[in-house]
Design an enzyme around this catalytic site. Structure first.
Site, PDB file in Angstrom:
ATOM      1  N   LEU A 153     -48.328  -8.614 -10.492  1.00  0.00           N
ATOM      2  CA  LEU A 153     -48.552  -7.171 -10.605  1.00  0.00           C
ATOM      3  C   LEU A 153     -47.659  -6.553 -11.678  1.00  0.00           C
ATOM      4  O   LEU A 153     -46.624  -7.123 -12.051  1.00  0.00           O
ATOM      5  CB  LEU A 153     -48.290  -6.526  -9.241  1.00  0.00           C
ATOM      6  CG  LEU A 153     -49.293  -6.961  -8.158  1.00  0.00           C
ATOM      7  CD1 LEU A 153     -48.768  -6.670  -6.759  1.00  0.00           C
ATOM      8  CD2 LEU A 153     -50.639  -6.281  -8.385  1.00  0.00           C
ATOM      9  N   PRO A 154     -48.030  -5.346 -12.174  1.00  0.00           N
ATOM     10  CA  PRO A 154     -47.354  -4.799 -13.356  1.00  0.00           C
ATOM     11  C   PRO A 154     -45.867  -4.462 -13.171  1.00  0.00           C
ATOM     12  O   PRO A 154     -45.066  -4.782 -14.049  1.00  0.00           O
ATOM     13  CB  PRO A 154     -48.145  -3.532 -13.687  1.00  0.00           C
ATOM     14  CG  PRO A 154     -49.311  -3.486 -12.774  1.00  0.00           C
ATOM     15  CD  PRO A 154     -49.177  -4.546 -11.742  1.00  0.00           C
ATOM     16  N   THR A 209     -43.033 -10.019 -13.284  1.00  0.00           N
ATOM     17  CA  THR A 209     -41.700  -9.784 -13.831  1.00  0.00           C
ATOM     18  C   THR A 209     -41.142  -8.592 -13.073  1.00  0.00           C
ATOM     19  O   THR A 209     -41.592  -7.464 -13.253  1.00  0.00           O
ATOM     20  CB  THR A 209     -41.771  -9.485 -15.341  1.00  0.00           C
ATOM     21  OG1 THR A 209     -42.434 -10.568 -15.980  1.00  0.00           O
ATOM     22  CG2 THR A 209     -40.380  -9.324 -15.932  1.00  0.00           C
ATOM     23  N   LYS A 244     -35.808 -14.784 -16.001  1.00  0.00           N
ATOM     24  CA  LYS A 244     -36.955 -14.268 -16.777  1.00  0.00           C
ATOM     25  C   LYS A 244     -36.559 -13.011 -17.565  1.00  0.00           C
ATOM     26  O   LYS A 244     -36.853 -12.881 -18.759  1.00  0.00           O
ATOM     27  CB  LYS A 244     -38.108 -13.970 -15.808  1.00  0.00           C
ATOM     28  CG  LYS A 244     -39.210 -13.113 -16.373  1.00  0.00           C
ATOM     29  CD  LYS A 244     -39.951 -13.801 -17.505  1.00  0.00           C
ATOM     30  CE  LYS A 244     -40.931 -12.831 -18.166  1.00  0.00           C
ATOM     31  NZ  LYS A 244     -41.434 -13.362 -19.414  1.00  0.00           N
ATOM     32  N   LYS A 247     -40.875  -1.877 -20.033  1.00  0.00           N
ATOM     33  CA  LYS A 247     -40.588  -2.039 -18.600  1.00  0.00           C
ATOM     34  C   LYS A 247     -39.565  -3.159 -18.396  1.00  0.00           C
ATOM     35  O   LYS A 247     -38.571  -3.002 -17.702  1.00  0.00           O
ATOM     36  CB  LYS A 247     -41.876  -2.376 -17.847  1.00  0.00           C
ATOM     37  CG  LYS A 247     -41.630  -2.702 -16.384  1.00  0.00           C
ATOM     38  CD  LYS A 247     -42.616  -3.675 -15.759  1.00  0.00           C
ATOM     39  CE  LYS A 247     -42.553  -5.066 -16.294  1.00  0.00           C
ATOM     40  NZ  LYS A 247     -43.193  -6.097 -15.458  1.00  0.00           N
TER      41      LYS A 247
HETATM   42  P1  NAD Z   1     -52.131  -6.472 -16.256  1.00  0.00           P
HETATM   43  O1  NAD Z   1     -51.862  -5.017 -16.254  1.00  0.00           O
HETATM   44  O2  NAD Z   1     -53.080  -7.072 -17.220  1.00  0.00           O
HETATM   45  O3  NAD Z   1     -52.629  -6.925 -14.786  1.00  0.00           O
HETATM   46  C1  NAD Z   1     -52.138  -6.369 -13.584  1.00  0.00           C
HETATM   47  C2  NAD Z   1     -53.264  -6.389 -12.550  1.00  0.00           C
HETATM   48  O4  NAD Z   1     -52.756  -5.812 -11.331  1.00  0.00           O
HETATM   49  C3  NAD Z   1     -54.479  -5.542 -12.974  1.00  0.00           C
HETATM   50  O5  NAD Z   1     -55.672  -6.286 -12.781  1.00  0.00           O
HETATM   51  C4  NAD Z   1     -54.414  -4.334 -12.020  1.00  0.00           C
HETATM   52  O6  NAD Z   1     -55.686  -3.801 -11.730  1.00  0.00           O
HETATM   53  C5  NAD Z   1     -53.764  -4.945 -10.806  1.00  0.00           C
HETATM   54  N1  NAD Z   1     -53.142  -3.954  -9.933  1.00  0.00           N
HETATM   55  C6  NAD Z   1     -52.384  -2.885 -10.296  1.00  0.00           C
HETATM   56  N2  NAD Z   1     -51.998  -2.199  -9.194  1.00  0.00           N
HETATM   57  C7  NAD Z   1     -52.514  -2.858  -8.115  1.00  0.00           C
HETATM   58  C8  NAD Z   1     -52.483  -2.614  -6.720  1.00  0.00           C
HETATM   59  N3  NAD Z   1     -51.813  -1.588  -6.207  1.00  0.00           N
HETATM   60  N4  NAD Z   1     -53.145  -3.472  -5.914  1.00  0.00           N
HETATM   61  C9  NAD Z   1     -53.836  -4.528  -6.413  1.00  0.00           C
HETATM   62  N5  NAD Z   1     -53.916  -4.804  -7.746  1.00  0.00           N
HETATM   63  C10 NAD Z   1     -53.255  -3.967  -8.589  1.00  0.00           C
HETATM   64  O7  NAD Z   1     -50.692  -7.156 -16.373  1.00  0.00           O
HETATM   65  P2  NAD Z   1     -50.369  -8.653 -16.842  1.00  0.00           P
HETATM   66  O8  NAD Z   1     -50.209  -8.684 -18.316  1.00  0.00           O
HETATM   67  O9  NAD Z   1     -51.302  -9.598 -16.162  1.00  0.00           O
HETATM   68  O10 NAD Z   1     -48.883  -8.799 -16.243  1.00  0.00           O
HETATM   69  C11 NAD Z   1     -48.650  -9.016 -14.873  1.00  0.00           C
HETATM   70  C12 NAD Z   1     -47.166  -9.312 -14.699  1.00  0.00           C
HETATM   71  O11 NAD Z   1     -46.829 -10.489 -15.456  1.00  0.00           O
HETATM   72  C13 NAD Z   1     -46.234  -8.196 -15.205  1.00  0.00           C
HETATM   73  O12 NAD Z   1     -45.136  -8.110 -14.346  1.00  0.00           O
HETATM   74  C14 NAD Z   1     -45.835  -8.680 -16.593  1.00  0.00           C
HETATM   75  O13 NAD Z   1     -44.596  -8.151 -17.014  1.00  0.00           O
HETATM   76  C15 NAD Z   1     -45.785 -10.176 -16.370  1.00  0.00           C
HETATM   77  N6  NAD Z   1     -45.981 -11.008 -17.577  1.00  0.00           N
HETATM   78  C16 NAD Z   1     -46.969 -10.700 -18.468  1.00  0.00           C
HETATM   79  C17 NAD Z   1     -47.138 -11.502 -19.592  1.00  0.00           C
HETATM   80  C18 NAD Z   1     -48.213 -11.213 -20.622  1.00  0.00           C
HETATM   81  O14 NAD Z   1     -48.186 -11.805 -21.698  1.00  0.00           O
HETATM   82  N7  NAD Z   1     -49.183 -10.342 -20.350  1.00  0.00           N
HETATM   83  C19 NAD Z   1     -46.307 -12.630 -19.792  1.00  0.00           C
HETATM   84  C20 NAD Z   1     -45.337 -12.942 -18.837  1.00  0.00           C
HETATM   85  C21 NAD Z   1     -45.184 -12.114 -17.725  1.00  0.00           C
END
Ligand code: NAD
Length: 307
Positions: A70-71, A101, A178, A247
């Site tokens: 999750l975000p 993260t 991380k 963030k």
């Molecule tokens: P994203 O925003 O693409 O995906 C997050 C998902 O969570 C979305 O599908 C959203 O609809 C869902 N969501 C939000 N609130 C919700 C709720 N209350 N209930 C259910 N679902 C909910 O984000 P992402 O890029 O997939 O990143 C996710 C995590 O991984 C973050 O913490 C980010 O920092 C970490 N991360 C991302 C990357 C990257 O390259 N994108 C790399 C490493 C780590």
């Protein structure tokens, strides 16, 4: 990899990262239950053979292990502890693995709330971008008890590179490692952009300057490899949005504050990132702080280009 009686995996957060990770869990043969607030992304999962859950509690009641991707920490907390949250559905003996993260404080709160219920908690945030999530080659930093981490290693191996799934310490250590990796990488980016910009303004050729730096004690992996995305292709990596980078930098300085450490350099890097986010928008790539320095130089910094 066939499993006899594979555990049922519940997965919440089917975004850039979660969509690849869930597909790899299905490929590895784990029965999967999924949930996301965006109803439109759920539809395709029925066709892939996953079950759909209406709420985090519903998902948890049908899972041996619940994974969240999750975000932000606030969303993780709400999904776990809110009404119809994971904790309302999780059975005794089940495990929650947070791969977001996030910060140790949210998981600590959850551990306090489930004390005595026989529920385990693991933090397992990742590196490797959406590409690594799709290919199943994520690097995973795991914090938690030895036996629990080993118990769930096959599930982690379905999403990550087995050689780079590192058990880095007790609860919270995965989150810390991380955040510190991201902090140092963002610091490399800002420091490198500043140095290259000053050098070019001082009349040194960009390629010559970079080669001299690489041959010096100031060399870094960033200078040798990662910076080429900008210098060769003008690619600021929109696969990772600057809003999420900001963030992470905020969480990193929060972590430092929580352990009583002054972090002057990290705080400054966070401010540069905030400036880039304000200038180029939330969805701009994580490398756009580079562009702030290019604007000061008056042109993009590109190898082989004539100024
Ligand atoms: P994203 O925003 O693409 O995906 C997050 C998902 O969570 C979305 O599908 C959203 O609809 C869902 N969501 C939000 N609130 C919700 C709720 N209350 N209930 C259910 N679902 C909910 O984000 P992402 O890029 O997939 O990143 C996710 C995590 O991984 C973050 O913490 C980010 O920092 C970490 N991360 C991302 C990357 C990257 O390259 N994108 C790399 C490493 C780590």
């Amino acid at each position: 990899m066939p499993h006899t009686n594979p555990p049922r995996v519940g997965f919440i957060g089917l975004g850039s990262m979660g969509s690849g990770m869930t597909r790899n869990l299905l490929r590895a043969g784990f029965p999967l239950v999924v949930h996301d607030v965006r109803a439109e992304v759920l539809e395709e999962y029925a066709a892939l053979g996953a079950e759909l859950a209406d709420s985090p509690a519903d998902l948890a009641s049908r899972s041996d292990v619940v994974i969240t991707m999750l975000p932000t920490p606030a969303v993780v907390s709400e999904v776990l502890t809110g009404p119809d949250g994971v904790l309302a559905g999780l059975a005794e003996g089940a495990t929650w693995i947070d791969m977001s993260t996030s910060v140790p404080a949210v998981a600590e709160d959850v551990r306090r709330r489930v004390a005595g219920r026989g529920i385990s908690v693991i933090d397992a945030p990742v590196s490797g971008m959406a590409v690594g999530a799709a290919s199943g080659r994520l690097q995973i930093f795991v914090g938690g008890d030895d036996a629990e981490v080993e118990r769930w290693r096959p599930v982690l191996e379905a999403m990550g590179d087995p050689e780079r799934i590192l058990h880095v310490g007790p609860h919270g250590a995965g989150y810390a490692v991380k955040l510190l990796i991201n902090q140092l990488w963002f610091s490399h980016l800002v420091a490198t952009a500043e140095v290259l910009a000053v050098g070019v303004r001082a009349g040194v050729d960009l390629g010559v300057l970079r080669s001299a730096l690489i041959a010096s004690p100031a060399n870094s992996n960033f200078l040798e490899h990662d910076v080429l995305s900008v210098l060769e292709h003008g690619d600021y990596d929109e696969g990772f949005a600057i809003a999420l980078a900001c963030k992470d930098l905020g969480l990193s300085t929060d972590l430092a504050a929580a352990v009583g450490m002054p972090v002057e350099v990290s705080a400054l890097v966070e401010q540069v990132y905030r400036r880039a986010r304000a200038s180029y928008g939330d969805r701009a790539g994580e490398m756009t702080p580079f562009q702030l320095y290019e604007e000061l130089v008056g042109h993009p910094l590109r190898l082989g280009a004539t100024a």
